[in-house]
Design a protein around this motif. Structure first.
Motif, PDB file in Angstrom:
ATOM      1  N   ILE A  52       0.853  -1.186   0.000  1.00 55.29           N
ATOM      2  CA  ILE A  52       0.000   0.000   0.000  1.00 55.29           C
ATOM      3  C   ILE A  52       0.892   1.240   0.000  1.00 55.29           C
ATOM      4  N   ASN A  53       0.274   2.402  -0.058  1.00 54.18           N
ATOM      5  CA  ASN A  53       1.020   3.658  -0.006  1.00 54.18           C
ATOM      6  C   ASN A  53       1.400   3.969   1.439  1.00 54.18           C
ATOM      7  N   LEU A  54       2.424   3.271   1.947  1.00 60.50           N
ATOM      8  CA  LEU A  54       2.852   3.480   3.329  1.00 60.50           C
ATOM      9  C   LEU A  54       3.586   4.799   3.504  1.00 60.50           C
ATOM     10  N   LEU A  55       4.289   5.255   2.483  1.00 59.49           N
ATOM     11  CA  LEU A  55       5.140   6.433   2.608  1.00 59.49           C
ATOM     12  C   LEU A  55       4.447   7.708   2.141  1.00 59.49           C
ATOM     13  N   ASP A  56       3.264   7.585   1.550  1.00 59.95           N
ATOM     14  CA  ASP A  56       2.521   8.746   1.049  1.00 59.95           C
ATOM     15  C   ASP A  56       1.356   9.033   1.991  1.00 59.95           C
ATOM     16  N   ALA A  57       1.518  10.039   2.849  1.00 62.19           N
ATOM     17  CA  ALA A  57       0.489  10.342   3.851  1.00 62.19           C
ATOM     18  C   ALA A  57      -0.822  10.783   3.218  1.00 62.19           C
ATOM     19  N   SER A  58      -0.751  11.385   2.026  1.00 62.04           N
ATOM     20  CA  SER A  58      -1.972  11.895   1.390  1.00 62.04           C
ATOM     21  C   SER A  58      -2.907  10.780   0.946  1.00 62.04           C
ATOM     22  N   SER A  59      -2.404   9.551   0.840  1.00 62.37           N
ATOM     23  CA  SER A  59      -3.264   8.445   0.409  1.00 62.37           C
ATOM     24  C   SER A  59      -4.264   8.047   1.490  1.00 62.37           C
ATOM     25  N   GLY A  60      -3.949   8.331   2.753  1.00 61.86           N
ATOM     26  CA  GLY A  60      -4.837   7.994   3.852  1.00 61.86           C
ATOM     27  C   GLY A  60      -4.828   6.520   4.210  1.00 61.86           C
ATOM     28  N   GLU A  61      -3.943   5.733   3.620  1.00 60.45           N
ATOM     29  CA  GLU A  61      -3.933   4.293   3.848  1.00 60.45           C
ATOM     30  C   GLU A  61      -3.529   3.924   5.277  1.00 60.45           C
ATOM     31  N   VAL A  62      -2.577   4.638   5.836  1.00 56.73           N
ATOM     32  CA  VAL A  62      -2.125   4.331   7.193  1.00 56.73           C
ATOM     33  C   VAL A  62      -3.262   4.527   8.186  1.00 56.73           C
ATOM     34  N   GLU A  63      -4.009   5.625   8.037  1.00 58.17           N
ATOM     35  CA  GLU A  63      -5.150   5.878   8.923  1.00 58.17           C
ATOM     36  C   GLU A  63      -6.288   4.911   8.638  1.00 58.17           C
ATOM     37  N   ARG A  64      -6.542   4.652   7.372  1.00 58.09           N
ATOM     38  CA  ARG A  64      -7.669   3.799   6.986  1.00 58.09           C
ATOM     39  C   ARG A  64      -7.517   2.390   7.557  1.00 58.09           C
ATOM     40  N   MET A  65      -6.318   1.863   7.510  1.00 52.54           N
ATOM     41  CA  MET A  65      -6.078   0.510   8.015  1.00 52.54           C
ATOM     42  C   MET A  65      -5.630   0.496   9.477  1.00 52.54           C
ATOM     43  N   ASN A  66      -5.664   1.684  10.100  1.00 53.41           N
ATOM     44  CA  ASN A  66      -5.344   1.815  11.532  1.00 53.41           C
ATOM     45  C   ASN A  66      -3.987   1.199  11.856  1.00 53.41           C
ATOM     46  N   ILE A  67      -3.020   1.458  10.976  1.00 51.77           N
ATOM     47  CA  ILE A  67      -1.715   0.815  11.116  1.00 51.77           C
ATOM     48  C   ILE A  67      -0.942   1.347  12.312  1.00 51.77           C
ATOM     49  N   THR A  68      -0.981   2.668  12.525  1.00 51.71           N
ATOM     50  CA  THR A  68      -0.212   3.262  13.623  1.00 51.71           C
ATOM     51  C   THR A  68      -0.613   2.671  14.965  1.00 51.71           C
ATOM     52  N   ASN A  69      -1.935   2.538  15.196  1.00 48.65           N
ATOM     53  CA  ASN A  69      -2.418   2.000  16.473  1.00 48.65           C
ATOM     54  C   ASN A  69      -2.267   0.487  16.564  1.00 48.65           C
ATOM     55  N   SER A  70      -2.010  -0.161  15.423  1.00 50.77           N
ATOM     56  CA  SER A  70      -1.883  -1.617  15.413  1.00 50.77           C
ATOM     57  C   SER A  70      -0.445  -2.085  15.578  1.00 50.77           C
ATOM     58  N   ILE A  71       0.505  -1.149  15.581  1.00 51.13           N
ATOM     59  CA  ILE A  71       1.915  -1.518  15.726  1.00 51.13           C
ATOM     60  C   ILE A  71       2.184  -1.959  17.157  1.00 51.13           C
ATOM     61  N   VAL A  72       2.724  -3.156  17.310  1.00 48.29           N
ATOM     62  CA  VAL A  72       3.035  -3.705  18.635  1.00 48.29           C
ATOM     63  C   VAL A  72       4.409  -3.229  19.088  1.00 48.29           C
ATOM     64  N   SER A  73       5.364  -3.240  18.184  1.00 46.36           N
ATOM     65  CA  SER A  73       6.718  -2.776  18.501  1.00 46.36           C
ATOM     66  C   SER A  73       7.329  -2.165  17.248  1.00 46.36           C
ATOM     67  N   GLY A  74       8.300  -1.268  17.434  1.00 49.47           N
ATOM     68  CA  GLY A  74       8.936  -0.624  16.295  1.00 49.47           C
ATOM     69  C   GLY A  74       8.156   0.565  15.786  1.00 49.47           C
TER      70      GLY A  74
END
Length: 424
Positions: free
Chosen positions: A125-147
């Motif tokens: 997915i567009n992990l490095l492009d904040a404008s895509s909204g993919e990180v927020e849409r898939m709730n990736i930031t809150n789903s990170i356990v470590s790192g």
């Protein structure tokens, strides 16, 4: 008249308390179950939309026919121009590219020898492009356990369960083995920047997330992608609008004979979600019908018992010259007031239960550990506007219907026998 009946209900608790308790319990159960199942269904649909189907999805015709096999050799090409056209023609949706792929992930030890391997289910997915909204849409930031999130295309996120299985730590290097779009072998090294847990057993066991530019390079898919997903800007799936969009888009493409021509699919048309949507839409009506029937039987019997207890009261009123129709109408009006009171109490209790389940939910992680379905591990209720009034339908209707049935006995009273009864 209403004020008089209301005072009677308050003062004579023996004839109103039991019906109010029955109605309150029935209404609260109706609201809690309706809110919980509506929330659970909505969450399942929302999870599928964010992680797989989008509100609409565009694939090549050939890819769509074999999509379960992740056939990237049948993927869309020329996607940059296609994305531009979609953004211009359909600005009410946000369009994103995704590539799904499968392969083998190898974890080398300090000497370069393999210390563990496992099948990987990759998503680019567009992990490095904040404008895509993919990180927020898939709730990736809150789903990170470590790192942390990847900072460049050579870093990747891996499922926390997958990392534990391969004994991987943050900063370790892993090697992906797979095939390219053209069928040749590909090998690519990635640095683990973080581990992630989505709460979806189907993904957490072998997930690896890459930026789409890295996947395009690794799979020889420059200017290509497996899927293009469209999401409405307000974040809410509109079934009617999506179907209309699908029909109009595919109508434009029907004269194109190319099997690699793009074709659009709504969320409803994927993963058998159409039946789930229909069930969710009809769920409230199903519960209302069930509880109206069940409560009507209970309240009918309650009304019969109450009618027998008030048999002499009705006789006296008839003897004093009150008409049977007036007594019957007052009984129905009294039932309506009791139904409204019970429905108010039941709705309040039911909404409290729904609010609790909306905030805390029910953890079903142990039930879906081995499931391949894409569904959340915490099932939550959802407070919707219809929950504020839907309980009054079974509450009032069942009470009135039950008393109408039991009140028929009033018309069977014979005035000629009343004086004999009163003499006793």
């Amino acid at each position: 008249m209403i004020k008089f009946l209301f005072k009677g209900i308050i003062r004579d608790k023996s004839r109103s308390m039991l019906p109010i308790i029955v109605i309150s319990l029935g209404v609260s159960l109706t609201i809690v179950l309706s809110g919980f199942l509506s929330g659970a269904m909505t969450d399942m649909v929302d999870q599928n939309a964010k992680f797989d189907t989008g509100h609409v999805k565009i694939m090549s015709r050939a890819y769509a026919e074999n999509k379960d096999q992740l056939p990237n050799d049948l993927a869309l090409l020329g996607v940059d121009s296609l994305m531009t056209a979609l953004q211009v023609n359909y600005p009410d949706l946000q369009w994103v590219k995704r590539i799904r792929f499968g392969g083998l992930l190898d974890a080398p030890d300090g000497s370069g020898e393999s210390k563990g391997q496992g099948p990987a289910a990759g998503i680019a997915i567009n992990l490095l492009d904040a404008s895509s909204g993919e990180v927020e849409r898939m709730n990736i930031t809150n789903s990170i356990v470590s790192g942390n999130l990847p900072k460049n295309a050579k870093e990747a996120l891996i499922g926390d369960e997958f990392a534990s299985k391969l004994n991987l730590k943050i900063g370790d290097e892993v090697t992906y083995f797979g095939t390219t779009m053209n069928g040749s072998m590909t090998f690519q090294n990635f640095i683990i920047s973080g581990t992630i847990r989505f709460g979806l057993a189907a993904m957490d066991r072998g997930a690896i997330l890459l930026d789409i530019t890295a996947a395009q390079e690794m799979l020889d898919m420059e200017d290509g992608t497996g899927e293009i997903l469209g999401f409405y800007n307000n974040g809410v799936y509109d079934d009617k609008a999506a179907i209309a969009l699908e029909t109009a888009y595919n109508e434009k493409m029907k004269d194109n004979p190319d099997e690699y021509a793009p074709e659009m699919f709504t969320l409803r048309a994927q993963n058998n979600l159409g039946d789930l949507l229909d069930y969710a839409n009809n769920m409230s009506a199903i519960f209302v019908i069930i509880f109206v029937g069940a409560m009507s039987v209970v309240l009918w019997n309650t009304g019969l018992i109450g009618g027998l207890r008030r048999y002499q009261e009705f006789g006296i009123r008839l003897a004093l010259g009150e008409s049977k129709g007036k007594i019957y109408r007052s009984l129905v009006l009294e039932a309506t007031l009791i139904g409204i009171i019970g429905s108010l109490v039941g709705t309040s209790l039911g909404l409290l239960g729904v609010f609790y389940l909306q905030n805390y939910g029910i953890n079903i992680e142990g039930m879906v550990d081995n499931s391949s379905m894409m569904m959340p591990t915490v099932m939550r209720a959802k407070v919707t506007p219809d929950l504020y009034y839907i309980g009054f339908i079974p509450g009032v209707f069942a009470m009135v219907f039950g008393n109408m049935l039991s009140g028929i006995g009033i018309y069977k009273r014979e005035t000629a026998t009343l004086f004999k009864e009163l003499e006793v």
